[in-house]
Design an enzyme around this catalytic site. Structure first.
Site, short mmCIF file in Angstrom:
data_model
loop_
_atom_site.label_atom_id
_atom_site.label_comp_id
_atom_site.label_asym_id
_atom_site.label_seq_id
_atom_site.Cartn_x
_atom_site.Cartn_y
_atom_site.Cartn_z
N THR A 177 -2.56 1.20 -4.40
CA THR A 177 -3.32 2.40 -3.67
C THR A 177 -4.65 2.57 -4.29
O THR A 177 -5.16 2.40 -5.37
CB THR A 177 -2.40 3.46 -3.61
N LYS A 222 -10.01 -1.30 -3.43
CA LYS A 222 -9.92 -1.94 -2.46
C LYS A 222 -11.19 -1.52 -1.45
O LYS A 222 -11.72 -0.37 -1.51
CB LYS A 222 -8.78 -1.60 -1.26
N ASP A 233 -1.76 -1.10 5.79
CA ASP A 233 -2.21 -0.45 7.11
C ASP A 233 -3.62 -0.18 7.30
O ASP A 233 -3.85 0.35 8.36
CB ASP A 233 -1.19 0.67 7.29
N ASP A 238 -0.03 5.34 0.79
CA ASP A 238 -0.08 6.18 2.15
C ASP A 238 -0.07 5.66 3.28
O ASP A 238 -0.98 4.80 3.67
CB ASP A 238 -1.56 7.06 1.89
N ASP A 273 1.00 -1.10 -0.21
CA ASP A 273 -0.03 0.10 0.08
C ASP A 273 0.78 1.15 -0.09
O ASP A 273 2.06 1.15 0.16
CB ASP A 273 -0.87 0.04 1.28
#
Length: 221
Positions: free
Chosen positions: A112, A144, A169, A14, A12
């Site tokens: 992302t 996602k 995360d 960010d 991922d």
């Protein structure tokens, strides 16, 4: 020929590779202020890890009179300008892991829910040739938590998702990577990921090829 484990590592962007979440929040705050409305911390938290369209809808719901296409273009431009003026280092432990991957010739990709443009800037700071694909919101029809982004990234690299590791995360990112069949490492972020989500939870500083192999590599029979 035995393919070394992992066949690839997927990240991922960010909050996983770099701490750009506050910069995205700043861009949204500045756009909202221009139109006399407020983008709050609650708004930021509600959109973390979620499809980009949810951010655009939320900005419109605040009263910003722009189309989704206009908002996306403006948000991407503003975020790119902020990132280009800001020193955004890799999070602790990430550079070492990237160097290890490059040293063993194991490819990486960035996956992302935000625009690929910002993630591509980060990819350019990784070891040369390491990041071989960047999948952003504009590349998929189902972002996602759907598995499509990770399945697409694995296809781009020509690898079997079940032989790969993903580092995430957020709850939606973990759900996506797990559904794609990847061994999924959860690192701390701005959102809480339940202990039973993902394959294992580690701190950024614990990320290494040795750790991945100890945890996930098939054992000789």
């Amino acid at each position: 020929m035995t393919i070394p484990f992992p066949a690839a590592v997927f990240f991922d962007h960010d909050g996983t590779l770099v701490d750009t979440e506050p910069l995205w929040a700043r861009a949204k705050t500045e756009i909202a202020a221009e139109f006399g409305v407020t983008w709050s911390e609650e708004d930021t938290l509600a959109c973390l890890g979620r499809p980009m369209v949810e951010t655009l809808i939320r900005l419109q719901d605040l009263g910003i009179p722009l189309s989704r296409e206009e908002l996306l273009s403006r948000l991407t431009t503003d975020a790119r300008d902020i990132v280009s003026r800001t020193d955004v280092p890799f999070l602790p432990g990430i550079q070492n892991l990237l160097d290890e991957l490059a040293g063993e010739g194991i490819p990486a990709a960035i996956v992302t829910n935000a625009t690929a443009e910002i993630a591509t800037m980060t990819a350019g700071r990784a070891p040369e040739g390491l990041v071989r694909a960047v999948i952003g919101n504009e590349d998929v029809t189902e972002p996602k938590p759907d598995p499509q982004p990770y399945v697409m990234a694995a296809h781009r690299l020509g690898v079997d998702p079940t032989e790969c590791v993903a580092v995430e995360d957020s709850p939606s990112g973990v759900t996506s990577a797990m559904a794609a069949g990847m061994k999924t490492v959860v690192v701390p972020g701005m959102q809480t990921v339940d202990a039973d989500q993902g394959t294992v939870h580690l701190d950024h500083e614990q990320l290494s090829l040795e750790k991945f192999r100890d945890l996930f590599a098939p054992r000789p029979s």
